[in-house]
Enzyme design. Sequence first.
Site, short mmCIF file in Angstrom:
data_model
loop_
_atom_site.label_atom_id
_atom_site.label_comp_id
_atom_site.label_asym_id
_atom_site.label_seq_id
_atom_site.Cartn_x
_atom_site.Cartn_y
_atom_site.Cartn_z
N ASP A 71 34.95 50.06 4.45
CA ASP A 71 33.77 50.57 5.16
C ASP A 71 33.25 51.80 4.43
O ASP A 71 33.96 52.81 4.33
CB ASP A 71 34.15 50.94 6.60
CG ASP A 71 32.95 51.46 7.38
OD1 ASP A 71 32.11 50.65 7.78
OD2 ASP A 71 32.85 52.71 7.56
N TYR A 76 28.13 58.66 2.34
CA TYR A 76 29.52 59.12 2.08
C TYR A 76 29.76 59.44 0.60
O TYR A 76 30.76 60.09 0.27
CB TYR A 76 30.57 58.06 2.47
CG TYR A 76 30.59 57.59 3.90
CD1 TYR A 76 29.88 58.25 4.90
CD2 TYR A 76 31.35 56.48 4.26
CE1 TYR A 76 29.92 57.78 6.21
CE2 TYR A 76 31.39 56.02 5.56
CZ TYR A 76 30.66 56.66 6.53
OH TYR A 76 30.71 56.19 7.82
N LYS A 105 26.11 51.17 4.39
CA LYS A 105 25.10 51.51 5.40
C LYS A 105 23.87 52.19 4.79
O LYS A 105 24.01 52.97 3.83
CB LYS A 105 25.71 52.45 6.46
CG LYS A 105 27.03 51.96 7.02
CD LYS A 105 27.59 52.82 8.13
CE LYS A 105 29.04 52.46 8.39
NZ LYS A 105 30.00 53.21 7.58
N HIS A 138 22.69 52.74 9.63
CA HIS A 138 23.70 53.74 10.02
C HIS A 138 23.40 54.35 11.40
O HIS A 138 24.30 54.62 12.19
CB HIS A 138 23.75 54.83 8.94
CG HIS A 138 25.06 55.52 8.82
ND1 HIS A 138 25.57 55.97 7.62
CD2 HIS A 138 25.98 55.86 9.75
CE1 HIS A 138 26.75 56.55 7.82
NE2 HIS A 138 27.02 56.50 9.11
#
Length: 340
Positions: A71, A76, A105, A138
């Site tokens: 994930d 990130y 995302k 997201h």
Amino acid sequence: MDVIGAFVFFILMSTALASVPKYKLNNGRDIPAIALGTFLGFDERGMAKSQNKQLRDVILGAIDVGYRHFDTASVYETEGEIGEAVRMKIEEGVVRREDVFITTKLWNTQHKREQVVKALNESLQKMGLNYVDLYLMHWPIGLNEDYSHSEVDYMETWRGLENAQRLGLAKSIGVSNFNKEQLQRVIEKGNIKPVVIEIEIHPQIIQKELVDYAQAQGVVVMGFSPFGSLVMRYGMHFPGPKLDNPLLLEIANKYGKTTPQVVLRWLVDRNVIPIPKTLKYKRLKENINIFDFELTSEEIEKINEFDTKTRYTLPSFWQTHPYYPFDRIDNPIADPFVKN
Ligand SMILES: NC(=O)c1ccc[n+]([C@@H]2O[C@H](COP(=O)([O-])OP(=O)(O)OC[C@H]3O[C@@H](n4cnc5c(N)ncnc54)[C@H](OP(=O)(O)O)[C@@H]3O)[C@@H](O)[C@H]2O)c1
């Protein structure tokens, strides 16, 4: 067993892959029942970054112990190292691309319909891959480049995700951090039904209503921050059950497991895909070793009683946004993304 036989047996046992079941998505594709989280949190400089390919090496180890689902998210900044590790394992012949499930995302500043495919192409380029298995919106919240609120409707954004799927860049699409009404609107107004909703779930926020609704609609639920108050967050301990909580310990001892394993199994027993994050090899193995026991319905109910609707992902600085998904609070924190 002779000495060589015993040695071979030992090697086989010590490298044995955890066997992870799969769920069927509503488009017929499979999704592994646990995902490794790859958000590295925050440090004194802001969002933490992987140093010296640490995350790539964690992913290599994770594939070795049986993880097949990762994930990530463009925000990130971990997509590159995940892609690198997966490509290395494909080259080594350990896995094929179709054995690995990658979820990423779309970030909030790329919500205009025509921005979505471009954003996904950027993610794919970072990963060195030509498709992702699952592309999630997201948040339902659209923002402009400078993080001021954009009123772009998330249904517009959803059309962009639908295009990405039609182009084959994402095998499946879904949403994250949507509330029930928002999920319902996408189900009713979309041309493609979301396959997944990813939301915060741990003993302090069990999300019964949203999980029940999503599952009744054939939408698989992924649960993030599964350990809740058991572990430190933002460098602090928060109120709530800890690793040595007596109830969790009692259940753990009964099954010969640890309390983090009990909490992950509580999610699995609710048909929720847990997304634990760890950078430690020992914990990678611990966290995936949860598919050989089952909680009773009484144990599940007891853990449900920890529910206080506590969120650790609570961006109250966006709460004046028309599509903010959560209850608004009295003293929202300042937006860390906006530069003064
Ligand atoms: N969609 C969203 O908006 C959203 C939001 C938040 C998170 N997520 C996803 O969910 C993932 C997980 O969430 P999270 O990182 O907030 O929380 P989490 O997985 O509940 O907790 C991670 C923390 O637990 C520690 N830990 C892991 N396994 C452990 C074990 N067996 N025993 C003791 N401690 C253990 C880790 O430390 P070590 O690394 O030192 O082991 C880390 O500090 C993220 O990485 C991300 O992929 C998504």
